[in-house]
Design a protein around this motif. Structure first.
Motif, PDB file in Angstrom:
ATOM      1  N   LEU A  53      40.482  36.766  36.117  1.00 45.44           N
ATOM      2  CA  LEU A  53      40.764  36.507  35.166  1.00 45.44           C
ATOM      3  C   LEU A  53      40.126  38.198  33.821  1.00 45.44           C
ATOM      4  N   ASP A  54      39.967  38.778  34.696  1.00 42.06           N
ATOM      5  CA  ASP A  54      39.730  40.296  34.309  1.00 42.06           C
ATOM      6  C   ASP A  54      41.375  40.984  34.525  1.00 42.06           C
ATOM      7  N   LEU A  55      41.369  39.973  35.854  1.00 43.58           N
ATOM      8  CA  LEU A  55      43.053  41.595  36.016  1.00 43.58           C
ATOM      9  C   LEU A  55      44.176  40.368  34.952  1.00 43.58           C
ATOM     10  N   LEU A  56      44.193  39.934  34.842  1.00 46.95           N
ATOM     11  CA  LEU A  56      45.485  38.669  33.497  1.00 46.95           C
ATOM     12  C   LEU A  56      44.799  39.193  31.779  1.00 46.95           C
ATOM     13  N   ASP A  57      43.437  40.266  32.086  1.00 53.10           N
ATOM     14  CA  ASP A  57      43.637  40.506  31.080  1.00 53.10           C
ATOM     15  C   ASP A  57      44.511  41.776  30.872  1.00 53.10           C
ATOM     16  N   ASP A  58      44.287  43.336  31.523  1.00 55.98           N
ATOM     17  CA  ASP A  58      44.284  44.058  31.777  1.00 55.98           C
ATOM     18  C   ASP A  58      46.178  43.963  32.166  1.00 55.98           C
ATOM     19  N   LEU A  59      46.584  43.055  32.690  1.00 59.13           N
ATOM     20  CA  LEU A  59      47.680  42.956  32.613  1.00 59.13           C
ATOM     21  C   LEU A  59      48.571  42.010  31.107  1.00 59.13           C
ATOM     22  N   GLY A  60      48.013  41.852  30.261  1.00 62.49           N
ATOM     23  CA  GLY A  60      48.478  41.117  29.626  1.00 62.49           C
ATOM     24  C   GLY A  60      48.668  40.219  29.160  1.00 62.49           C
ATOM     25  N   LEU A  61      48.400  39.348  29.619  1.00 65.63           N
ATOM     26  CA  LEU A  61      48.245  37.598  30.083  1.00 65.63           C
ATOM     27  C   LEU A  61      47.344  36.793  29.966  1.00 65.63           C
ATOM     28  N   GLY A  62      46.117  37.706  29.712  1.00 62.90           N
ATOM     29  CA  GLY A  62      44.862  37.194  29.577  1.00 62.90           C
ATOM     30  C   GLY A  62      44.865  35.775  28.590  1.00 62.90           C
ATOM     31  N   GLU A  63      46.209  36.198  27.354  1.00 63.14           N
ATOM     32  CA  GLU A  63      46.188  34.939  26.485  1.00 63.14           C
ATOM     33  C   GLU A  63      46.929  33.805  27.197  1.00 63.14           C
ATOM     34  N   ARG A  64      47.765  34.022  27.486  1.00 64.60           N
ATOM     35  CA  ARG A  64      48.524  33.445  28.187  1.00 64.60           C
ATOM     36  C   ARG A  64      47.871  32.132  29.278  1.00 64.60           C
ATOM     37  N   PHE A  65      47.572  32.876  30.087  1.00 64.75           N
ATOM     38  CA  PHE A  65      46.405  31.800  30.967  1.00 64.75           C
ATOM     39  C   PHE A  65      45.804  31.385  30.017  1.00 64.75           C
ATOM     40  N   ILE A 101      34.366  30.290  36.336  1.00 66.08           N
ATOM     41  CA  ILE A 101      35.378  30.032  37.535  1.00 66.08           C
ATOM     42  C   ILE A 101      35.910  29.161  36.279  1.00 66.08           C
ATOM     43  N   ALA A 102      37.376  29.587  36.389  1.00 69.57           N
ATOM     44  CA  ALA A 102      38.786  28.462  36.403  1.00 69.57           C
ATOM     45  C   ALA A 102      39.428  27.812  36.899  1.00 69.57           C
ATOM     46  N   MET A 103      39.216  26.359  36.779  1.00 72.74           N
ATOM     47  CA  MET A 103      40.165  25.948  37.133  1.00 72.74           C
ATOM     48  C   MET A 103      41.335  25.282  37.169  1.00 72.74           C
ATOM     49  N   VAL A 104      42.059  25.549  37.533  1.00 70.36           N
ATOM     50  CA  VAL A 104      43.171  25.841  36.835  1.00 70.36           C
ATOM     51  C   VAL A 104      44.711  25.462  38.025  1.00 70.36           C
ATOM     52  N   PRO A 105      45.592  24.162  37.942  1.00 65.64           N
ATOM     53  CA  PRO A 105      46.740  24.533  39.188  1.00 65.64           C
ATOM     54  C   PRO A 105      46.969  25.096  39.315  1.00 65.64           C
ATOM     55  N   GLN A 106      47.195  25.823  40.944  1.00 63.82           N
ATOM     56  CA  GLN A 106      47.639  27.455  41.267  1.00 63.82           C
ATOM     57  C   GLN A 106      49.439  27.350  40.903  1.00 63.82           C
ATOM     58  N   TRP A 107      50.360  25.938  40.868  1.00 67.43           N
ATOM     59  CA  TRP A 107      51.032  26.419  39.851  1.00 67.43           C
ATOM     60  C   TRP A 107      52.013  27.105  38.910  1.00 67.43           C
ATOM     61  N   ASP A 108      50.761  26.597  37.837  1.00 67.53           N
ATOM     62  CA  ASP A 108      50.588  26.697  36.544  1.00 67.53           C
ATOM     63  C   ASP A 108      50.603  28.532  36.516  1.00 67.53           C
ATOM     64  N   LEU A 109      49.520  29.136  37.662  1.00 62.20           N
ATOM     65  CA  LEU A 109      49.235  30.108  37.427  1.00 62.20           C
ATOM     66  C   LEU A 109      50.794  31.017  38.759  1.00 62.20           C
ATOM     67  N   LEU A 110      50.891  30.647  39.900  1.00 62.45           N
ATOM     68  CA  LEU A 110      52.434  31.320  39.843  1.00 62.45           C
ATOM     69  C   LEU A 110      53.131  31.403  39.496  1.00 62.45           C
TER      70      LEU A 110
END
Length: 426
Positions: A53-65, A101-110
């Motif tokens: 989740l921290d990594l996604l924030d750093d990549l600018g994807l946190g809000e969308r995730f 820990i966030a539980m998100v369908p993996q297809w959404d993350l991908l």
């Protein structure tokens, strides 16, 4: 058909998609090959840990995730009988941006990673394209052969990275030496609807020769049913009625909904393996994630390790790839960086297999060690230690500077890949 790229990535899972995005942001020409037409799979690992989740924030994807449908787990424990539950890992005690820990369908993350990759000119994603073999030239791996929508083809690359999981074609063809560890159990995945709101805690339930881990999801509970290895045929011969009864005995709160399990077709078997390559690379080829080290599902850390492998790989190899100097020594640096966290996690998993799961599934009484119970009762703050090991890990990786971006609100995002039709180059 023949194509050329700097880095060919086999497998569009979390490691492959993350590595592709990071390298593309460094300006490295990268092509990801994913054999399926979309990312929709049941019972893939759906855990997104605090470090990711921290990594996604750093990549600018946190809000969308954060805008994706998800449930959150803030603690994990075990049922110790008489209606008592022992909290072993309390993520809420961690001083992190995301103590859960966030539980998100993996297809959404991908889909999210594919969408971000589409913004990078150096990123190419081929769907419905299965890598079928390694290309070799002058004693080194020079790319991959593949079967795609338009027929067979070749993708030549300076570096090929295998992110194609524990059944890795590239790992098998490479001949890299493999160390395998014994595992006495398998896992069967299924889902049971819940009435109302699922709890935010993950609490394992035990019984004679049975072990169930209920994972809270939105509108249902995902169950990991553990049993002795090699008993899939036996479990299916017992039938769905017996399985429903097992679940209801261990989790009475599901007694009114477990009947919605219609047949054993809804129960998916996972052959649990724990192994590790003794060397992760050969000339022109690197293995990471499950292709380098298959993990047990205990702790749900396999995805976290795979993603961190991808981050370390990008940080170590982006510059050499741009300069066309991805030598064997530089490839070996990835294993040197990631071996410690891999070995530590596998060591802990094997200890839990040996001291808890194997005896329990063999019918022996197993109880949490009394010193552990006393310590956690006297000092609840100790539950932050396993929470950190699970949620962050031994050697967390941070996004390299070249990959960082400012956050973009969810409402500005483009539609996910699954809605784009037959598009190859995102």
């Amino acid at each position: 058909m023949s194509e050329k790229t700097t880095c060919a990535i086999i497998g569009g899972g979390p490691a492959g998609m993350m590595l592709g995005l990071l390298l593309a942001r460094a300006g490295v020409q990268v092509t990801v090959l994913e054999k399926h037409a979309d990312f929709l799979r049941d019972f893939r690992g759906d855990t997104v840990h605090p470090s990711t989740l921290d990594l996604l924030d750093d990549l600018g994807l946190g809000e969308r995730f954060a805008a994706l449908p998800q449930s959150r787990i803030d603690r994990g424990g075990v049922d110790i009988g008489a209606g008592r539950q022992l909290t072993v890992a309390d993520f809420g005690r961690l001083r992190l941006r995301h103590p859960y820990i966030a539980m998100v369908p993996q297809w959404d993350l991908l889909n999210l990673l594919a969408e971000a990759g589409r913004d990078e000119p150096a990123f190419t994603l081929h769907m419905s394209t299965e890598a079928t073999g390694l290309l070799r030239e002058n004693g080194r791996v020079a790319g991959v052969r593949y079967a795609g929508p338009d027929g067979p083809g070749e993708l030549r690359a300076e570096l090929t990275v295998a992110c194609d999981g524990r059944e890795s074609m590239a790992r098998a063809e490479s001949g890299l030496p493999l160390r395998e560890f014994p595992v006495a159990f398998d896992v069967w995945w299924l889902r049971v609807p819940v009435r109302g709101t699922a709890p935010a805690a993950l609490t394992a339930r035990t019984g004679p020769r049975r072990f169930i881990v209920p994972i809270p999801r939105t509108g249902y509970i995902q169950l990991a049913y553990l049993g002795r290895k090699g008993t899939d045929a036996e479990l299916r011969a017992r039938g769905i009625e017996e399985l429903r009864r097992d679940i209801a005995e261990l989790m009475p709160e599901l007694a009114d909904t477990v009947g919605e399990l219609a047949s054993m077709d809804e129960v998916k078997h996972l052959d649990v393996r724990v192994d590790r390559l003794r060397r992760w690379h050969t000339e022109g080829l690197l293995c990471i994630g499950d292709a380098a080290h298959a993990m047990s599902p205990v702790g749900g850390v396999g995805i976290n390790l795979a993603v961190q492998d991808a981050v370390a790989t990008a940080a170590l190899l982006a510059a050499p790839l741009k300069d066309h100097r991805a030598t064997r020594r530089r490839l070996g640096a990835v294993r040197r960086r990631r071996l410690l966290p891999t070995a530590v996690v596998q060591g802990v998993q094997r200890a839990l297999h040996r001291r808890l799961l194997a005896p329990l599934l063999a019918g022996r009484d197993v109880a949490p060690p009394k010193p552990l119970l006393a310590a956690l009762k006297a000092v609840p703050q100790l539950s932050a230690v396993p929470a950190y090991l699970i949620g962050v890990g031994v050697r967390p990786e941070r996004a390299p500077a070249f990959a960082r971006r400012p956050s973009r609100p969810a409402q500005d995002r483009r539609p996910p890949y699954a809605e784009q039709g037959d598009v190859k180059n995102l």
